[in-house]
Enzyme design. Structure first.
Site, PDB file in Angstrom:
ATOM      1  N   ASP A 167     -16.553 -20.618  -7.024  1.00 18.45           N
ATOM      2  CA  ASP A 167     -15.948 -21.100  -8.270  1.00 18.45           C
ATOM      3  C   ASP A 167     -14.533 -21.656  -8.078  1.00 18.45           C
ATOM      4  OD1 ASP A 167     -18.274 -20.467  -9.645  1.00 18.45           O
ATOM      5  OD2 ASP A 167     -17.598 -18.467 -10.163  1.00 18.45           O
ATOM      6  N   ASP A 188     -21.286 -22.282  -6.457  1.00 18.50           N
ATOM      7  CA  ASP A 188     -20.980 -22.808  -7.803  1.00 18.50           C
ATOM      8  C   ASP A 188     -19.551 -23.349  -7.882  1.00 18.50           C
ATOM      9  OD1 ASP A 188     -23.466 -21.667  -8.322  1.00 18.50           O
ATOM     10  OD2 ASP A 188     -22.637 -19.895  -9.307  1.00 18.50           O
TER      11      ASP A 188
END
Ligand SMILES: *[C@@H]1O[C@H](CO)[C@@H](O)[C@H](O)[C@H]1NC(C)=O
Ligand SMILES: *[C@@H]1O[C@H](CO)[C@@H](O)[C@H](O)[C@H]1NC(C)=O
Ligand SMILES: *[C@@H]1O[C@H](CO)[C@@H](O)[C@H](O)[C@H]1NC(C)=O
Ligand SMILES: *[C@@H]1O[C@H](CO)[C@@H](O)[C@H](O)[C@H]1NC(C)=O
Ligand SMILES: *[C@@H]1O[C@H](CO)[C@@H](O)[C@H](O)[C@H]1NC(C)=O
Length: 341
Positions: A167, A188
């Protein structure tokens, strides 16, 4: 004598040609506050970025901060109302490769209490631009640990580098462009809920198994992530056994309304053959996702077997997804067009 003189003239001409190509920014522009790391701090300059930010008036005036080379171990939360531009020292404004300014911290979600609060750089204001600065979250694998947490509108990030693992880049709210920069992570690592984001001409580096994007779009009023002419590589220091376990994206959204479009991408990172991923087995979230590609090429794509929930666009269909669709048709009023691809 004469040929030597000619050679000198030729060398001079070459030098000036080179400096015209590699444009440098090595001193504060007029009116800028300057930040310079080191002890003792240079007179009239701030030792920290937070020091310079605190010295700016909390009003609507346009302000500029220039940062000299160094590693700045700070958490930076930018909130002032007026427009702000931050310039990092560089000998080549066109690229991230010569960046010499690093903002660095290492908070995880568990340390900080939220994705946003873990961000090394948090943008909670509109009309913000930043050039030639590296922003790192050093936490490493294991948990969400954000490098840039972006909530502003009309935000332009030019030739910057964002480095993390899980992230890295939180494009959560507002209109924003990431141009000619570097984005590194594994899990992600480009994600968010409501952001309207355009990514052009970046090097995107996968550092470990995982998805490049995790769109968490929740309603039809939320934005999309449009990628154009980026290169996706395996990071130089990627963890072992990453090959075959990289995907362009998976649907984070509670309601699966993701809209992620990759156009003209050169992919040398060894992707999984399915290219796109479900969220998790048993919690796939693939109804109504819009995961689209146009003109993906490169050695990282070997015998792709794309799933039925992804879309391959024709050229005409792909034309609709551009900077206007991503961040609005007024983009030319706030995007630095020198960096636009
Ligand atoms: C950062 O800015 C946001 C928005 O103004 C604010 O809500 C938050 O409290 C700030 N955090 C810190 C640690 O200053
Ligand atoms: C900034 O990041 C880029 C991309 O990783 C790298 O090429 C450059 O050397 C970095 N600069 C510093 C000072 O770490
Ligand atoms: C592709 O991903 C699937 C699902 O995670 C996995 O089972 C498979 O082994 C991967 N393929 C390769 C070639 O690594
Ligand atoms: C496909 O993408 C590559 C890389 O961005 C670009 O050079 C090429 O012109 C594109 N081709 C088409 C048909 O758009
Ligand atoms: C974006 O696409 C729309 C719809 O095709 C088109 O009208 C517009 O001119 C395009 N804008 C840019 C900047 O390419």
């Amino acid at each position: 004598m004469y040929p030597k003189c000619l050679r000198a003239i030729a060398a001079l001409a070459l030098a000036s040609l080179h400096s015209a190509v590699a444009k440098q920014r090595i001193a504060p522009p007029p009116g800028a506050l300057a930040v310079r790391a080191g002890t003792p701090p240079a007179s009239g300059m701030f030792e920290t970025i937070n020091g310079a930010l605190a010295a700016l008036p909390n009003d609507d005036s346009s302000r500029t901060i220039f940062i000299f080379p160094g590693v700045y171990n700070e958490l930076v939360n930018i909130t002032r109302p007026g427009p702000l531009t931050i310039y990092g020292y560089t000998t080549d404004t066109a690229s991230f490769a010569q960046n010499e300014v690093v903002i660095q911290a290492g908070l995880s979600l568990a340390d900080a209490g939220s994705d946003d609060a873990s961000g090394t750089l948090r943008v909670h204001k509109d009309s913000f631009s930043m050039y030639n600065v590296n922003v790192t979250n050093t936490f490493g694998p294991g948990m969400q640990a954000i490098a840039i947490s972006q909530y502003g509108s009309k935000v332009g990030l030019y030739a910057c580098a964002f480095l993390g693992y899980q992230d890295t880049l939180y494009a959560n709210e507002g209109t924003q462009v990431y141009l000619k920069g570097y984005i590194e992570g594994a899990v992600d690592f480009i994600f968010g809920r409501h952001g309207f984001a355009y990514f052009g001409g970046n090097t995107i580096a996968s550092k470990g198994p995982g998805c490049v994007t995790a769109s968490g779009r929740e309603t039809d009023a939320d934005g999309s992530y449009v990628f154009n002419q980026n290169t996706i590589i395996l990071a130089p220091d990627a963890v072992p056994n990453t090959a075959g376990y990289i995907f362009l994206g998976r649907p984070w959204g509670v309601r699966p309304l993701c809209r992620v479009i990759f156009k003209n991408t050169v992919i040398t990172a060894p992707l999984n053959q399915t290219i796109w991923s479900i969220w998790d087995p048993g919690d796939e979230r693939i109804d109504d996702v819009f995961f689209a590609e146009y003109n993906s090429t490169g050695s990282g794509l070997t015998a792709p077997q794309r799933p039925s929930f992804s879309t391959l666009l024709t050229e005409t269909q792909a034309d609709v997804f551009n900077i206007s669709s991503a961040v609005g048709s007024d983009y030319a009023t706030w995007v630095d067009l020198d960096y636009l691809v």
